[in-house]
Enzyme design. Structure first.
Site, short mmCIF file in Angstrom:
data_model
loop_
_atom_site.label_atom_id
_atom_site.label_comp_id
_atom_site.label_asym_id
_atom_site.label_seq_id
_atom_site.Cartn_x
_atom_site.Cartn_y
_atom_site.Cartn_z
N LYS A 109 -33.09 -10.58 14.49
CA LYS A 109 -33.01 -11.25 15.79
C LYS A 109 -33.64 -12.64 15.76
CE LYS A 109 -32.60 -7.32 18.96
NZ LYS A 109 -33.24 -6.56 20.04
N HIS A 161 -28.30 0.55 14.20
CA HIS A 161 -27.34 0.47 15.31
C HIS A 161 -26.03 1.20 15.00
CE1 HIS A 161 -29.50 -1.88 18.23
NE2 HIS A 161 -29.84 -2.77 17.32
#
Length: 257
Positions: A109, A161
């Site tokens: 991120k 994820h």
């Protein structure tokens, strides 16, 4: 003269003994020196590994601060992942390594624009694609290391994820094709994220978060991992609260037994 060269006089017993003692002493010194060099080499490797680990944790914290003003989320993820791994019956060694690896799950991120990461509304398809790219980016940042903790960290970054039903990203893995490290981290990340304030919503209650976790059993998450979490939810949540209060350092995360 020729006879002396062909058939030299045998060494005396005292000479043989002196030679053996000298050879033994030399061999002992060699073993001691080799052992010292081996210990120094291992200590240097541990120091380099630890420095690398700490640097990656700081990078992960920088990425986390874009999405969490306290930065404690990644520390909680480490301890909660360790606790859940033990609840699943995994070895202490696996659980400890996961504690050190899981905090780096969202390091990718760091490359996600704030306009996407902090957007309060629904993401557009293009923005969703940018957001989803953080998993592969995190694995790339962590690299292809031969050091086990970094191999696991890259594995977690890449797969946390993925969904148990195969509808996740980036590779669409399903069920046991998703590494256990990723399946465990996905569950604790989901629960911890729900129970903390985000820039786009207030925290859910623990009861609400547990209900939402149950709803994703067999869909997003491995049923066995969810069941283990629910069976130990009180203890895991108490650990979450304690970590938030105590704010352990990265040193504790890396070094605690």
């Amino acid at each position: 003269m020729l006879a002396a060269l062909v058939d030299p006089a045998p060494q005396t017993e005292e000479g043989v003994r002196c030679f053996d003692e000298a050879a033994a002493a030399q061999m002992e010194r060699f073993v001691d020196d080799f052992g010292r060099m081996y210990r120094e080499r291992n200590e240097a490797l541990r120091e380099v590994t630890r420095a690398h680990h700490e640097a990656l944790l700081h990078l992960s914290a920088a990425a986390d601060l874009k999405d969490d003003d306290t930065g404690i989320h990644i520390v909680r993820i480490g301890y909660l992942a360790e606790a859940l791994a033990l609840a699943l019956g995994q070895t202490v060694g696996f659980a400890r390594m996961l504690r050190k690896a899981a905090p780096m799950h969202d390091v990718g991120k760091i490359g996600t624009p704030d306009s996407v990461l902090k957007k309060p509304g629904k993401l557009s398809p293009e923005e969703r694609q940018i957001m989803n790219g953080h998993a592969a980016m995190g694995a790339k940042i962590l690299g292809r290391s031969r050091i086990p903790v970094f191999r696991m960290a890259a594995e977690v970054a890449l797969t946390h994820h993925e969904r148990f039903d195969g509808a996740g990203y980036p590779a669409g893995l399903a069920a046991d094709a998703i590494p256990l490290s990723g399946r465990i981290t996905a569950v604790v990340d989901f629960f911890d994220a729900l129970t903390m304030d985000r820039v786009y919503r207030p925290a859910f209650s623990v009861a609400e978060a547990l209900e939402m976790l149950k709803a994703e059993r067999g869909r997003a998450f491995d049923p066995a991992v969810v069941d283990a979490f629910l069976a130990h939810a009180e203890d895991i949540n108490a650990l979450r609260c304690r970590i938030t209060q105590e704010c352990p350092s990265f040193d504790s995360l890396i070094d605690s037994p």
